[in-house]
Design an enzyme around this catalytic site. Structure first.
Site, PDB file in Angstrom:
ATOM      1  N   ARG A  99     -28.272 -22.613 -11.911  1.00  0.00           N
ATOM      2  CA  ARG A  99     -29.576 -23.228 -12.253  1.00  0.00           C
ATOM      3  C   ARG A  99     -30.178 -23.916 -11.043  1.00  0.00           C
ATOM      4  O   ARG A  99     -31.373 -23.791 -10.763  1.00  0.00           O
ATOM      5  CB  ARG A  99     -29.386 -24.226 -13.398  1.00  0.00           C
ATOM      6  CG  ARG A  99     -29.168 -23.532 -14.728  1.00  0.00           C
ATOM      7  CD  ARG A  99     -28.798 -24.494 -15.815  1.00  0.00           C
ATOM      8  NE  ARG A  99     -29.841 -25.495 -16.056  1.00  0.00           N
ATOM      9  CZ  ARG A  99     -29.789 -26.383 -17.028  1.00  0.00           C
ATOM     10  NH1 ARG A  99     -28.746 -26.415 -17.836  1.00  0.00           N
ATOM     11  NH2 ARG A  99     -30.759 -27.247 -17.207  1.00  0.00           N
TER      12      ARG A  99
ATOM     13  N   ASP B 143      -3.563  -3.398   4.733  1.00  0.00           N
ATOM     14  CA  ASP B 143      -3.993  -4.260   5.846  1.00  0.00           C
ATOM     15  C   ASP B 143      -4.304  -3.497   7.134  1.00  0.00           C
ATOM     16  O   ASP B 143      -4.805  -4.097   8.082  1.00  0.00           O
ATOM     17  CB  ASP B 143      -2.901  -5.290   6.155  1.00  0.00           C
ATOM     18  CG  ASP B 143      -2.821  -6.400   5.124  1.00  0.00           C
ATOM     19  OD1 ASP B 143      -3.580  -6.348   4.143  1.00  0.00           O
ATOM     20  OD2 ASP B 143      -1.985  -7.304   5.306  1.00  0.00           O
TER      21      ASP B 143
ATOM     22  N   TRP C 178     -22.053 -27.063 -19.950  1.00  0.00           N
ATOM     23  CA  TRP C 178     -22.600 -26.202 -18.891  1.00  0.00           C
ATOM     24  C   TRP C 178     -21.499 -26.022 -17.856  1.00  0.00           C
ATOM     25  O   TRP C 178     -21.140 -26.975 -17.157  1.00  0.00           O
ATOM     26  CB  TRP C 178     -23.836 -26.828 -18.237  1.00  0.00           C
ATOM     27  CG  TRP C 178     -25.066 -26.713 -19.072  1.00  0.00           C
ATOM     28  CD1 TRP C 178     -25.529 -27.615 -19.972  1.00  0.00           C
ATOM     29  CD2 TRP C 178     -25.989 -25.617 -19.073  1.00  0.00           C
ATOM     30  NE1 TRP C 178     -26.685 -27.156 -20.562  1.00  0.00           N
ATOM     31  CE2 TRP C 178     -26.991 -25.929 -20.020  1.00  0.00           C
ATOM     32  CE3 TRP C 178     -26.075 -24.407 -18.385  1.00  0.00           C
ATOM     33  CZ2 TRP C 178     -28.056 -25.070 -20.298  1.00  0.00           C
ATOM     34  CZ3 TRP C 178     -27.130 -23.560 -18.645  1.00  0.00           C
ATOM     35  CH2 TRP C 178     -28.099 -23.890 -19.595  1.00  0.00           C
TER      36      TRP C 178
ATOM     37  N   SER D 170       8.362  -3.155  -1.077  1.00  0.00           N
ATOM     38  CA  SER D 170       7.566  -3.657  -2.203  1.00  0.00           C
ATOM     39  C   SER D 170       7.790  -5.151  -2.421  1.00  0.00           C
ATOM     40  O   SER D 170       8.101  -5.591  -3.527  1.00  0.00           O
ATOM     41  CB  SER D 170       7.892  -2.884  -3.490  1.00  0.00           C
ATOM     42  OG  SER D 170       7.670  -1.519  -3.292  1.00  0.00           O
TER      43      SER D 170
ATOM     44  N   ARG E   4      13.634   6.998  -8.222  1.00  0.00           N
ATOM     45  CA  ARG E   4      12.416   7.732  -8.598  1.00  0.00           C
ATOM     46  C   ARG E   4      12.152   8.892  -7.633  1.00  0.00           C
ATOM     47  O   ARG E   4      11.009   9.298  -7.443  1.00  0.00           O
ATOM     48  CB  ARG E   4      11.229   6.776  -8.631  1.00  0.00           C
ATOM     49  CG  ARG E   4      11.296   5.812  -9.794  1.00  0.00           C
ATOM     50  CD  ARG E   4      10.297   4.674  -9.650  1.00  0.00           C
ATOM     51  NE  ARG E   4      10.243   3.864 -10.852  1.00  0.00           N
ATOM     52  CZ  ARG E   4      11.125   2.911 -11.152  1.00  0.00           C
ATOM     53  NH1 ARG E   4      12.142   2.665 -10.342  1.00  0.00           N
ATOM     54  NH2 ARG E   4      11.018   2.227 -12.273  1.00  0.00           N
TER      55      ARG E   4
ATOM     56  N   ALA F 103       0.830  -1.206   0.000  1.00  0.00           N
ATOM     57  CA  ALA F 103       0.000   0.000   0.000  1.00  0.00           C
ATOM     58  C   ALA F 103       0.864   1.254   0.000  1.00  0.00           C
ATOM     59  O   ALA F 103       0.633   2.179  -0.801  1.00  0.00           O
ATOM     60  CB  ALA F 103      -0.933  -0.013   1.217  1.00  0.00           C
TER      61      ALA F 103
ATOM     62  N   CYS G 214       3.027 -12.848  -0.186  1.00  0.00           N
ATOM     63  CA  CYS G 214       2.188 -13.896  -0.780  1.00  0.00           C
ATOM     64  C   CYS G 214       3.047 -15.028  -1.356  1.00  0.00           C
ATOM     65  O   CYS G 214       2.594 -16.169  -1.465  1.00  0.00           O
ATOM     66  CB  CYS G 214       1.327 -13.324  -1.905  1.00  0.00           C
ATOM     67  SG  CYS G 214       0.543 -11.758  -1.489  1.00  0.00           S
TER      68      CYS G 214
ATOM     69  N   VAL H 196       8.583   4.541  12.464  1.00  0.00           N
ATOM     70  CA  VAL H 196       7.857   5.701  12.992  1.00  0.00           C
ATOM     71  C   VAL H 196       7.260   5.290  14.329  1.00  0.00           C
ATOM     72  O   VAL H 196       6.566   4.276  14.431  1.00  0.00           O
ATOM     73  CB  VAL H 196       6.781   6.170  12.005  1.00  0.00           C
ATOM     74  CG1 VAL H 196       5.906   7.249  12.637  1.00  0.00           C
ATOM     75  CG2 VAL H 196       7.428   6.691  10.732  1.00  0.00           C
TER      76      VAL H 196
ATOM     77  N   GLU I  24      10.407   2.697   6.401  1.00  0.00           N
ATOM     78  CA  GLU I  24      10.163   1.251   6.476  1.00  0.00           C
ATOM     79  C   GLU I  24      11.067   0.677   7.568  1.00  0.00           C
ATOM     80  O   GLU I  24      12.280   0.826   7.508  1.00  0.00           O
ATOM     81  CB  GLU I  24      10.432   0.576   5.127  1.00  0.00           C
ATOM     82  CG  GLU I  24      10.491  -0.944   5.164  1.00  0.00           C
ATOM     83  CD  GLU I  24       9.262  -1.602   5.818  1.00  0.00           C
ATOM     84  OE1 GLU I  24       8.135  -1.286   5.415  1.00  0.00           O
ATOM     85  OE2 GLU I  24       9.450  -2.431   6.746  1.00  0.00           O
TER      86      GLU I  24
HETATM   87  C1  FAD Z   1       2.311 -15.898   3.892  1.00  0.00           C
HETATM   88  C2  FAD Z   1       1.376 -14.888   3.267  1.00  0.00           C
HETATM   89  C3  FAD Z   1       0.721 -15.184   2.093  1.00  0.00           C
HETATM   90  C4  FAD Z   1      -0.140 -14.252   1.522  1.00  0.00           C
HETATM   91  N1  FAD Z   1      -0.790 -14.577   0.356  1.00  0.00           N
HETATM   92  C5  FAD Z   1      -1.642 -13.678  -0.198  1.00  0.00           C
HETATM   93  C6  FAD Z   1      -2.317 -13.981  -1.410  1.00  0.00           C
HETATM   94  O1  FAD Z   1      -2.142 -15.077  -1.979  1.00  0.00           O
HETATM   95  N2  FAD Z   1      -3.163 -13.059  -1.937  1.00  0.00           N
HETATM   96  C7  FAD Z   1      -3.361 -11.836  -1.342  1.00  0.00           C
HETATM   97  O2  FAD Z   1      -4.129 -11.008  -1.867  1.00  0.00           O
HETATM   98  N3  FAD Z   1      -2.713 -11.513  -0.189  1.00  0.00           N
HETATM   99  C8  FAD Z   1      -1.872 -12.395   0.393  1.00  0.00           C
HETATM  100  N4  FAD Z   1      -1.210 -12.075   1.553  1.00  0.00           N
HETATM  101  C9  FAD Z   1      -1.493 -10.780   2.202  1.00  0.00           C
HETATM  102  C10 FAD Z   1      -0.627  -9.656   1.643  1.00  0.00           C
HETATM  103  O3  FAD Z   1       0.724  -9.992   1.730  1.00  0.00           O
HETATM  104  C11 FAD Z   1      -0.920  -8.405   2.436  1.00  0.00           C
HETATM  105  O4  FAD Z   1      -2.293  -8.138   2.367  1.00  0.00           O
HETATM  106  C12 FAD Z   1      -0.164  -7.198   1.897  1.00  0.00           C
HETATM  107  O5  FAD Z   1       1.210  -7.366   2.028  1.00  0.00           O
HETATM  108  C13 FAD Z   1      -0.586  -5.947   2.661  1.00  0.00           C
HETATM  109  O6  FAD Z   1       0.163  -4.869   2.244  1.00  0.00           O
HETATM  110  P1  FAD Z   1       0.344  -3.608   3.194  1.00  0.00           P
HETATM  111  O7  FAD Z   1       1.231  -2.671   2.475  1.00  0.00           O
HETATM  112  O8  FAD Z   1      -0.983  -3.130   3.640  1.00  0.00           O
HETATM  113  O9  FAD Z   1       1.018  -4.169   4.527  1.00  0.00           O
HETATM  114  P2  FAD Z   1       2.364  -4.954   4.760  1.00  0.00           P
HETATM  115  O10 FAD Z   1       2.729  -5.792   3.593  1.00  0.00           O
HETATM  116  O11 FAD Z   1       2.239  -5.604   6.081  1.00  0.00           O
HETATM  117  O12 FAD Z   1       3.425  -3.790   4.848  1.00  0.00           O
HETATM  118  C14 FAD Z   1       3.435  -2.885   5.909  1.00  0.00           C
HETATM  119  C15 FAD Z   1       4.860  -2.434   6.090  1.00  0.00           C
HETATM  120  O13 FAD Z   1       4.881  -1.386   7.044  1.00  0.00           O
HETATM  121  C16 FAD Z   1       6.008  -1.539   7.856  1.00  0.00           C
HETATM  122  N5  FAD Z   1       5.707  -0.845   9.097  1.00  0.00           N
HETATM  123  C17 FAD Z   1       4.721  -1.122   9.987  1.00  0.00           C
HETATM  124  N6  FAD Z   1       4.721  -0.236  10.985  1.00  0.00           N
HETATM  125  C18 FAD Z   1       5.728   0.611  10.728  1.00  0.00           C
HETATM  126  C19 FAD Z   1       6.231   1.750  11.402  1.00  0.00           C
HETATM  127  N7  FAD Z   1       5.688   2.180  12.545  1.00  0.00           N
HETATM  128  N8  FAD Z   1       7.284   2.407  10.866  1.00  0.00           N
HETATM  129  C20 FAD Z   1       7.851   1.974   9.711  1.00  0.00           C
HETATM  130  N9  FAD Z   1       7.417   0.903   9.032  1.00  0.00           N
HETATM  131  C21 FAD Z   1       6.367   0.242   9.535  1.00  0.00           C
HETATM  132  C22 FAD Z   1       6.190  -3.036   7.994  1.00  0.00           C
HETATM  133  O14 FAD Z   1       7.530  -3.362   8.306  1.00  0.00           O
HETATM  134  C23 FAD Z   1       5.766  -3.536   6.623  1.00  0.00           C
HETATM  135  O15 FAD Z   1       6.855  -3.698   5.749  1.00  0.00           O
HETATM  136  C24 FAD Z   1      -0.331 -12.986   2.143  1.00  0.00           C
HETATM  137  C25 FAD Z   1       0.345 -12.684   3.333  1.00  0.00           C
HETATM  138  C26 FAD Z   1       1.184 -13.616   3.900  1.00  0.00           C
HETATM  139  C27 FAD Z   1       1.893 -13.262   5.174  1.00  0.00           C
END
Ligand code: FAD
Length: 460
Positions: free
Chosen positions: A448, A289, A440, A43, A74, A14, A47, A84, A37
């Site tokens: 159906r 998330d 089908w 990035s 970039r 995100a 998954c 943070v 981070e």
């Molecule tokens: C094993 C596994 C399998 C998955 N498989 C799937 C799948 O098949 N399909 C699917 O749609 N989704 C899947 N997911 C879920 C998906 O990975 C997450 O939904 C996605 O990564 C969420 O992205 P995000 O950026 O919201 O959060 P995150 O990926 O959790 O990233 C948040 C980041 O913020 C950082 N952070 C947090 N707090 C702080 C702070 N205070 N200061 C600095 N940095 C901070 C963390 O270190 C982290 O890197 C899977 C997840 C796991 C664990």
């Protein structure tokens, strides 16, 4: 005039999607971007961790879509290993802790994106921190688990949790040659399915040689003389283990935001409007998330931790922060997964979700095949459909089967989004040729049968 500054907290799906989209729309002279981070990667695809551990894909570098250096090229000022620790909403600044140097400092922002993700549930059980017990939330976790596997001579793995991460990790450990036991607190694996469909997953896991114990609440992790994990105990039994993988679910990581007074919903996620702006805060956005999403079928917010939503949130936030326009209307609850060759797809409401929001419904379940019955390799597929009583509006679909089962659920996701009735679905022009489906399609057969169920219930 000094450029405005955007601060992003969280460097994965995100957060960095948002930062990248902003950068596409606004140059560094107009808007500077500082992203924090706390981990080692940006990035990255969590998954992919089960497939990396299982040996299907390379890692960790192959699971990184964009490295810190590529983001910096970039013009994104990315500060790795920097957490943070406080958001000062009124003062428009965040406090950061450099985990390498121990230094803390404040950074001002004009706009803020919160993308802190979710944290894995880790119950406070005796022994949970013992060597050999692993979560699989990040690439660091995947690396640590693989290192343990290299060192461990025993071949018994216990997976705690039978959600999609649990079953994917059960497959990974099986493929590594482990004897796998899955301890599941619920009545059947895959609680995102109704129990009758979860039972099919359980049966298939049995067939694969994975032992699944339902109703198993873990009470402690036992360790041997060497201090390493030796077994997992429940109320009823003890399961020997050389390695333990935790897949018990996640909670939104919103401690920072809550401490700053930002609004969270009934499921603990941040509350946003449709542009992903945090409710009541003009210059703060949140996505991924750490937020709640609107369930378009149930009409209420939920916490669904999926990368597919996180990436879209980032895109929407980036468009809005960058001066464009984007909205995230909500979700219908689509998810796919697999355990070995068994595919699992679901969208919309389960029976208990429909009941919880007061909807009366009917269900129909059919068995079909993924290819024409006479075509080589045709394998069974079960489709369960849920429709509203009387109106016949589609409410949910669950599919369990082999090749082609999981992604068939996308047809239902589109039908749900469009608010279609099961009757209208029966006329959908879906593709047919013997290698891909019976004449089908299983989804049409289910529609159906559900039409009949709606009619019978209506005339009863
Ligand atoms: C094993 C596994 C399998 C998955 N498989 C799937 C799948 O098949 N399909 C699917 O749609 N989704 C899947 N997911 C879920 C998906 O990975 C997450 O939904 C996605 O990564 C969420 O992205 P995000 O950026 O919201 O959060 P995150 O990926 O959790 O990233 C948040 C980041 O913020 C950082 N952070 C947090 N707090 C702080 C702070 N205070 N200061 C600095 N940095 C901070 C963390 O270190 C982290 O890197 C899977 C997840 C796991 C664990």
């Amino acid at each position: 005039m000094a450029a405005e500054r955007l601060v992003v907290i969280g460097g994965d799906a995100a957060g960095m999607s948002a930062a990248s989209q902003v950068r596409r729309l606004r140059g560094p002279d107009e808007l500077s971007i500082v992203a924090f981070e706390r981990g080692h990667f940006t990035s990255y695809s969590a998954c992919g961790v089960p497939y990396w551990v299982g040996g299907d894909v390379e890692g960790p570098d192959a699971l990184v879509a964009r490295t810190p250096e590529e983001h910096r090229e970039r013009s994104i000022d990315l500060r790795m290993r920097t957490e943070v620790t406080e958001i000062d909403v009124a003062g428009q600044r965040v406090r950061a802790l450099d985990r390498e140097s121990g230094e803390t400092y404040w950074t001002d922002f004009d706009k803020l994106v919160i993308a802190t993700g979710a944290r894995p549930v880790r119950p406070e059980l005796p022994g949970i921190d013992a060597p050999g017990v692993h979560g699989v939330q990040t690439l660091d976790d995947g690396q640590a688990l693989l290192e343990t596997l290299e060192r461990t001579t025993g071949r018994r793995a216990v997976v705690v949790g039978a959600g999609y991460i649990g079953v994917e990790m059960a497959e990974a450990m099986l493929r590594r040659g482990y004897e796998v036991t899955v301890l599941n607190r619920g009545a059947q694996p895959m609680a995102t399915l109704d129990p009758d469909m979860g039972r099919l997953v359980h049966e298939a896991m049995d067939g694969l040689g994975i032992t699944t114990v339902n109703g198993a609440a873990v009470t402690r992790i036992l360790t041997g003389d060497d201090g390493r994990v030796s077994a997992v105990a429940t109320d009823d039994a003890t399961y020997p283990a050389d390695v333990v993988v935790l897949g018990i679910g996640v909670e939104p990581e919103t401690g920072l935001a809550r401490a700053a007074g930002l609004p969270t919903g009934p499921n603990g996620g941040l509350l946003t409007d449709l542009t992903q702006r945090v409710r009541g805060h003009q210059d703060i956005w949140a996505g991924g998330d750490c937020v709640e999403v609107l369930d378009l079928v149930a009409g209420r917010t939920r916490h669904i931790a999926l990368g597919t939503h996180a990436n879209k949130h980032g895109q929407v936030i980036g468009s809005n922060v960058g001066g464009g326009y984007g909205t995230f209307p909500g979700v219908v609850g689509t998810a796919v997964s697999k355990v070995c060759d068994l595919e699992i797809g679901r969208t919309g409401l389960r029976e208990k979700d429909a009941a919880a929001v007061g909807l009366r419904y009917v269900t129909a379940t059919i068995e079909s095949t993924g290819r024409a019955g006479y075509y080589p390799g045709a394998r069974a597929m079960t489709v369960k459909m849920i429709a509203e009583y009387r109106t016949g509006r589609l409410l949910g679909v669950q599919i369990v089967g082999r090749e082609g089962a999981a992604k068939r659920v996308d047809v239902a996701a589109v039908a749900l989004t469009a608010g279609m009735t099961v009757e209208a679905m029966t006329a959908l022009d879906l593709g047919y040729a013997p290698p891909f489906s019976p004449v089908w399609d299983p989804v049409l057969v289910a529609a159906r049968k559900t039409v009949t169920a709606v009619r019978q219930a209506g005339s009863a």
